[in-house]
Design a protein around this motif. Structure first.
Motif, PDB file in Angstrom:
ATOM      1  N   ASP A  61       6.193   9.908   1.649  1.00  0.00           N
ATOM      2  CA  ASP A  61       5.039   8.937   1.336  1.00  0.00           C
ATOM      3  C   ASP A  61       5.453   7.669   1.889  1.00  0.00           C
ATOM      4  OD1 ASP A  61       6.864   8.842  -1.207  1.00  0.00           O
ATOM      5  OD2 ASP A  61       5.596   7.367  -1.796  1.00  0.00           O
ATOM      6  N   LEU A  62       4.492   6.926   2.327  1.00  0.00           N
ATOM      7  CA  LEU A  62       4.717   5.368   2.917  1.00  0.00           C
ATOM      8  C   LEU A  62       4.411   4.497   1.990  1.00  0.00           C
ATOM      9  CD1 LEU A  62       5.696   3.881   5.698  1.00  0.00           C
ATOM     10  CD2 LEU A  62       3.360   4.346   6.318  1.00  0.00           C
ATOM     11  N   LEU A  63       5.471   3.458   1.762  1.00  0.00           N
ATOM     12  CA  LEU A  63       5.220   2.348   0.953  1.00  0.00           C
ATOM     13  C   LEU A  63       5.079   1.235   1.947  1.00  0.00           C
ATOM     14  CD1 LEU A  63       4.571   1.606  -2.141  1.00  0.00           C
ATOM     15  CD2 LEU A  63       7.320   1.857  -2.353  1.00  0.00           C
ATOM     16  N   GLU A  64       4.173   0.457   2.021  1.00  0.00           N
ATOM     17  CA  GLU A  64       4.106  -0.820   3.166  1.00  0.00           C
ATOM     18  C   GLU A  64       3.987  -1.840   2.348  1.00  0.00           C
ATOM     19  OE1 GLU A  64       2.856  -0.441   7.461  1.00  0.00           O
ATOM     20  OE2 GLU A  64       1.168  -0.686   6.204  1.00  0.00           O
ATOM     21  N   VAL A  65       4.744  -2.820   2.570  1.00  0.00           N
ATOM     22  CA  VAL A  65       4.505  -4.110   2.249  1.00  0.00           C
ATOM     23  C   VAL A  65       4.048  -5.088   3.499  1.00  0.00           C
ATOM     24  CG1 VAL A  65       6.155  -4.161   0.469  1.00  0.00           C
ATOM     25  CG2 VAL A  65       6.909  -5.024   2.451  1.00  0.00           C
ATOM     26  N   SER A 121       0.882  -1.151   0.071  1.00  0.00           N
ATOM     27  CA  SER A 121      -0.107   0.116  -0.019  1.00  0.00           C
ATOM     28  C   SER A 121       0.890   1.346  -0.049  1.00  0.00           C
ATOM     29  CB  SER A 121      -0.895   0.118   1.432  1.00  0.00           C
ATOM     30  OG  SER A 121      -0.162   0.037   2.338  1.00  0.00           O
ATOM     31  N   ASN A 122       0.132   2.231  -0.326  1.00  0.00           N
ATOM     32  CA  ASN A 122       1.157   3.698  -0.650  1.00  0.00           C
ATOM     33  C   ASN A 122       0.215   4.779   0.127  1.00  0.00           C
ATOM     34  OD1 ASN A 122       2.968   5.124  -3.569  1.00  0.00           O
ATOM     35  ND2 ASN A 122       3.398   5.214  -1.132  1.00  0.00           N
ATOM     36  N   GLU A 123       0.759   5.398   0.965  1.00  0.00           N
ATOM     37  CA  GLU A 123       0.042   6.601   1.658  1.00  0.00           C
ATOM     38  C   GLU A 123       0.953   8.008   1.298  1.00  0.00           C
ATOM     39  OE1 GLU A 123      -2.701   7.161   3.921  1.00  0.00           O
ATOM     40  OE2 GLU A 123      -3.270   5.056   3.850  1.00  0.00           O
ATOM     41  N   PHE A 124       0.142   8.840   1.065  1.00  0.00           N
ATOM     42  CA  PHE A 124       0.928  10.143   0.716  1.00  0.00           C
ATOM     43  C   PHE A 124       0.826  10.924   1.805  1.00  0.00           C
ATOM     44  CE2 PHE A 124       0.892   7.843  -3.171  1.00  0.00           C
ATOM     45  CZ  PHE A 124       2.020   8.456  -3.786  1.00  0.00           C
ATOM     46  N   TYR A 125       1.894  11.879   2.338  1.00  0.00           N
ATOM     47  CA  TYR A 125       1.771  12.689   3.357  1.00  0.00           C
ATOM     48  C   TYR A 125       2.082  14.242   2.795  1.00  0.00           C
ATOM     49  CZ  TYR A 125       1.209   8.822   6.277  1.00  0.00           C
ATOM     50  OH  TYR A 125       0.641   7.506   6.648  1.00  0.00           O
ATOM     51  N   LYS A 181      -5.510   2.671 -12.538  1.00  0.00           N
ATOM     52  CA  LYS A 181      -5.737   2.560 -11.084  1.00  0.00           C
ATOM     53  C   LYS A 181      -4.908   3.383 -10.290  1.00  0.00           C
ATOM     54  CE  LYS A 181      -8.578  -1.722 -11.466  1.00  0.00           C
ATOM     55  NZ  LYS A 181      -7.988  -3.067 -11.311  1.00  0.00           N
ATOM     56  N   MET A 182      -3.809   3.911 -10.775  1.00  0.00           N
ATOM     57  CA  MET A 182      -2.655   4.059  -9.873  1.00  0.00           C
ATOM     58  C   MET A 182      -2.490   5.893 -10.291  1.00  0.00           C
ATOM     59  SD  MET A 182      -0.407   0.812  -9.538  1.00  0.00           S
ATOM     60  CE  MET A 182       0.160   1.960  -7.913  1.00  0.00           C
ATOM     61  N   ASP A 183      -3.307   6.634 -10.245  1.00  0.00           N
ATOM     62  CA  ASP A 183      -2.997   7.887 -10.226  1.00  0.00           C
ATOM     63  C   ASP A 183      -2.087   8.517  -9.384  1.00  0.00           C
ATOM     64  OD1 ASP A 183      -5.281   7.793 -12.125  1.00  0.00           O
ATOM     65  OD2 ASP A 183      -6.293   9.347 -11.354  1.00  0.00           O
ATOM     66  N   ASP A 184      -2.145   7.898  -8.161  1.00  0.00           N
ATOM     67  CA  ASP A 184      -1.287   8.524  -7.166  1.00  0.00           C
ATOM     68  C   ASP A 184       0.179   8.369  -7.640  1.00  0.00           C
ATOM     69  OD1 ASP A 184      -3.364   9.032  -5.356  1.00  0.00           O
ATOM     70  OD2 ASP A 184      -2.685   7.262  -4.151  1.00  0.00           O
ATOM     71  N   LEU A 185       0.451   7.159  -8.223  1.00  0.00           N
ATOM     72  CA  LEU A 185       1.996   6.969  -8.837  1.00  0.00           C
ATOM     73  C   LEU A 185       2.027   8.142  -9.699  1.00  0.00           C
ATOM     74  CD1 LEU A 185       4.326   4.935  -8.363  1.00  0.00           C
ATOM     75  CD2 LEU A 185       3.488   3.987 -10.298  1.00  0.00           C
ATOM     76  N   VAL A 186       1.256   8.457 -10.583  1.00  0.00           N
ATOM     77  CA  VAL A 186       1.631   9.180 -11.850  1.00  0.00           C
ATOM     78  C   VAL A 186       1.846  10.564 -11.017  1.00  0.00           C
ATOM     79  CG1 VAL A 186       0.688  10.429 -13.855  1.00  0.00           C
ATOM     80  CG2 VAL A 186       0.004   7.900 -13.259  1.00  0.00           C
ATOM     81  N   CYS A 227       9.887   3.496  13.034  1.00  0.00           N
ATOM     82  CA  CYS A 227       9.439   4.073  11.461  1.00  0.00           C
ATOM     83  C   CYS A 227       8.420   5.127  11.577  1.00  0.00           C
ATOM     84  CB  CYS A 227       9.261   2.806  10.583  1.00  0.00           C
ATOM     85  SG  CYS A 227       8.653   3.152   8.944  1.00  0.00           S
ATOM     86  N   ASP A 228       7.350   4.706  12.336  1.00  0.00           N
ATOM     87  CA  ASP A 228       6.394   5.436  12.488  1.00  0.00           C
ATOM     88  C   ASP A 228       6.575   6.889  13.025  1.00  0.00           C
ATOM     89  OD1 ASP A 228       4.883   3.628  11.314  1.00  0.00           O
ATOM     90  OD2 ASP A 228       4.062   2.882  13.521  1.00  0.00           O
ATOM     91  N   ALA A 229       7.675   6.940  14.131  1.00  0.00           N
ATOM     92  CA  ALA A 229       8.039   8.198  14.663  1.00  0.00           C
ATOM     93  C   ALA A 229       8.666   8.795  13.532  1.00  0.00           C
ATOM     94  CB  ALA A 229       8.948   7.747  15.787  1.00  0.00           C
ATOM     95  N   THR A 230       9.716   8.245  13.056  1.00  0.00           N
ATOM     96  CA  THR A 230      10.424   9.015  11.971  1.00  0.00           C
ATOM     97  C   THR A 230       9.612   9.731  10.881  1.00  0.00           C
ATOM     98  OG1 THR A 230      12.305   7.719  12.182  1.00  0.00           O
ATOM     99  CG2 THR A 230      12.211   8.895  10.261  1.00  0.00           C
ATOM    100  N   VAL A 231       8.520   8.920  10.415  1.00  0.00           N
ATOM    101  CA  VAL A 231       7.713   9.501   9.428  1.00  0.00           C
ATOM    102  C   VAL A 231       7.006  10.673  10.101  1.00  0.00           C
ATOM    103  CG1 VAL A 231       5.375   9.062   8.028  1.00  0.00           C
ATOM    104  CG2 VAL A 231       7.296   7.229   8.357  1.00  0.00           C
ATOM    105  N   GLN A 232       6.314  10.718  11.344  1.00  0.00           N
ATOM    106  CA  GLN A 232       5.700  11.725  11.829  1.00  0.00           C
ATOM    107  C   GLN A 232       6.707  12.965  12.103  1.00  0.00           C
ATOM    108  OE1 GLN A 232       2.267  11.619  12.522  1.00  0.00           O
ATOM    109  NE2 GLN A 232       2.796  13.912  12.475  1.00  0.00           N
ATOM    110  N   SER A 233       7.864  12.584  12.411  1.00  0.00           N
ATOM    111  CA  SER A 233       8.957  13.766  12.688  1.00  0.00           C
ATOM    112  C   SER A 233       9.016  14.516  11.277  1.00  0.00           C
ATOM    113  CB  SER A 233      10.048  13.305  13.421  1.00  0.00           C
ATOM    114  OG  SER A 233      10.938  12.762  12.257  1.00  0.00           O
ATOM    115  N   MET A 234       9.051  13.867  10.369  1.00  0.00           N
ATOM    116  CA  MET A 234       9.569  14.531   8.856  1.00  0.00           C
ATOM    117  C   MET A 234       8.263  15.074   8.498  1.00  0.00           C
ATOM    118  SD  MET A 234      11.992  11.791   6.728  1.00  0.00           S
ATOM    119  CE  MET A 234      10.830  10.411   6.808  1.00  0.00           C
ATOM    120  N   ILE A 235       6.956  14.577   8.709  1.00  0.00           N
ATOM    121  CA  ILE A 235       5.780  15.307   8.367  1.00  0.00           C
ATOM    122  C   ILE A 235       5.744  16.628   9.181  1.00  0.00           C
ATOM    123  CG2 ILE A 235       3.171  15.311   8.455  1.00  0.00           C
ATOM    124  CD1 ILE A 235       3.485  12.208   8.111  1.00  0.00           C
ATOM    125  N   ASP A 236       6.120  16.402  10.441  1.00  0.00           N
ATOM    126  CA  ASP A 236       6.002  17.856  11.256  1.00  0.00           C
ATOM    127  C   ASP A 236       6.942  18.857  10.707  1.00  0.00           C
ATOM    128  OD1 ASP A 236       4.214  16.428  12.742  1.00  0.00           O
ATOM    129  OD2 ASP A 236       5.438  15.812  14.395  1.00  0.00           O
TER     130      ASP A 236
END
Ligand code: PA5
Length: 423
Positions: free
Chosen positions: A369-373, A3-7, A229-234, A354-363
């Motif tokens: 963006d988060l790509l999760e397998v 999955s791929n989430e965009f911040y 189906k992948m507008d996000d990637l474009v 990982c989540d803490a680092t993502v949050q610190s960068m968003i802040d």
């Protein structure tokens, strides 16, 4: 599952998104670009399986595989091997001889040890070169022939080696003349886009990986893309290119040591494809940076979070490592403050970091963006390969360049030949 989430706010105009889909569709349908269709090459998969399953040597004697190749001829295989090595039942060693560094070659072959592991009677050698003339690869190949006393016309050499190259290349001619095993790379598949061809499939199948699942994952990603189906990637590619002056660097921050070589594969794909002169004569490019979490939290993260805001970051995370190793519930005098993770799984700690680092960068307003397998397996490896390949093609389209050539690397090659007095 990936999955791929965009911040970050990356919206794209519908018309440009449509044009990007159409451009890649045209590359695929005109057969100018062949990597899109590799997941459907049943004939190659069957050829590889027949070759390996019917070889007495591969089935009964082989303990090592040595791949000789560089760049696109080794990085993708190495990426998948190191991502999935821990899951394999088969205990076949896979070694890569890439660099003409004598110390490295001796180390990999364990040459000076009495118990050297790469022996003539237990090793299969695969020489991979699309062009068939790469100097690093041919030089190491010659060394191996001498070291293991292989003659081109001996049966042992034929049983224990294969060549992967373009049809008609000098290596292909050699294979034809001496009846050596040869597998072809489609002409329309570039080196760095070739891991899902025989380049990756042969060594990976020999080493015990499920290449069908690998291709299935790649196919799923590709089909999602071409079904639009992948507008996000474009939009991600569009954002990178539209903001290339503001964010000229793209970080892949992978939270698993198993992604170390996948990161290196990404660097080659991104750098060699996107650093170009565009169709208007401008020098353009996007610079890849590769990091491993949590290790690089202790080296590079500071620069991302408080240094110049000039990097985008893709965080690659594994939901379930399928490993329940636990941090012991031990309280050590003076270290009581670390007890908050006692009795937790290591993977819980790593993913929370990982989540803490993502949050610190968003802040700090870093585009993340988060790509999760969900797991490390062949299906997801194939999906990720196709994800980054299509992302690269999209970025190349928006940059208005030829994504698939690499004329700049020829300059140094010419100078090298001159230095040795060759034509
Ligand atoms: O992507 C590419 O085309 C290059 O990086 C090549 O893979 C690399 O130069 C090795 O070339 P060859 O496979 O021809 O030996």
């Amino acid at each position: 599952m990936v999955s791929n989430e965009f911040y970050f706010d990356a919206r794209g105009e519908k018309e440009r998104i449509k044009r990007a889909y159409e451009a890649l569709k045209e590359e695929r349908e005109s057969k100018r670009v062949g990597y899109y269709n590799l997941p459907d090459d049943r004939e190659m998969v069957q050829k590889i399986k027949d070759f390996c399953d019917n070889s007495e040597f591969i089935q009964n004697e082989m303990q090592n595989i040595v791949v000789v190749g560089i760049g696109g001829s080794s990085l993708g295989t190495k990426a998948i091997h190191s991502m999935l090595l821990h899951r394999r039942d088969k205990r076949i060693n896979l070694f890569f001889l890439e660099n003409p560094d004598p110390v490295d070659i001796e180390k990999i072959l364990n040459r000076k040890s009495k118990t050297r592991r790469v022996k003539r009677y237990n090793t299969f050698f695969i020489m991979i070169s699309k062009s068939g003339t790469t100097i690093e690869t041919t030089s190491i190949g010659k060394f191996l022939m001498q070291e293991y006393d292989f003659k081109l016309d001996s049966w042992a050499f034929k049983d224990q080696s294969a060549i992967i190259t373009d049809e008609g290349s000098p290596l292909d001619k050699l294979a034809n003349e001496y009846g050596l095993n040869v597998f072809h790379i489609p002409h329309n598949v570039g080196g760095r886009f070739s891991v899902l061809s025989a380049v990756g499939l042969l060594p990976l199948y020999m080493a015990g990986y499920d290449i069908e699942a690998l291709l299935e994952g790649a196919r799923a990603m590709r089909d999602d893309f071409f079904e639009r189906k992948m507008d996000d990637l474009v939009v991600k590619a569009m954002f990178y290119v539209d903001n290339k002056d503001r964010y000229p660097m793209n970080v892949l921050f992978s939270y698993a040591s198993e992604f170390k070589h996948f990161n290196e594969w990404y660097v080659q794909l991104w750098a060699e494809s996107l650093g170009k002169i565009d169709k208007d004569g401008n020098r353009v490019g996007l610079t890849p940076i590769h990091l491993i979490g949590a290790i690089d939290q202790h080296s590079f993260l500071q620069l991302i979070v408080q240094g110049p805001l000039n990097k985008t970051v893709t965080v690659l995370k594994v939901k379930d490592f399928e490993n329940d190793m636990i941090i012991p519930d031990i309280s050590i005098p003076y270290l009581e403050k670390t007890n908050f993770v006692n009795a937790k799984e290591f993977q819980e700690l790593l993913n929370a970091e990982c989540d803490a680092t993502v949050q610190s960068m968003i802040d700090q307003n870093v585009p993340v963006d988060l790509l999760e397998v969900d797991r490390l397996n062949e299906y997801n490896a194939g999906y990720l390969v196709m994800y980054f390949e299509i992302l690269t093609s999209l970025a190349g389209f928006f940059l208005n360049i030829n994504t698939y050539d690499q004329p700049g690397v020829e300059f140094g090659k010419k100078i090298l030949r001159k230095r040795f007095g060759a034509e």
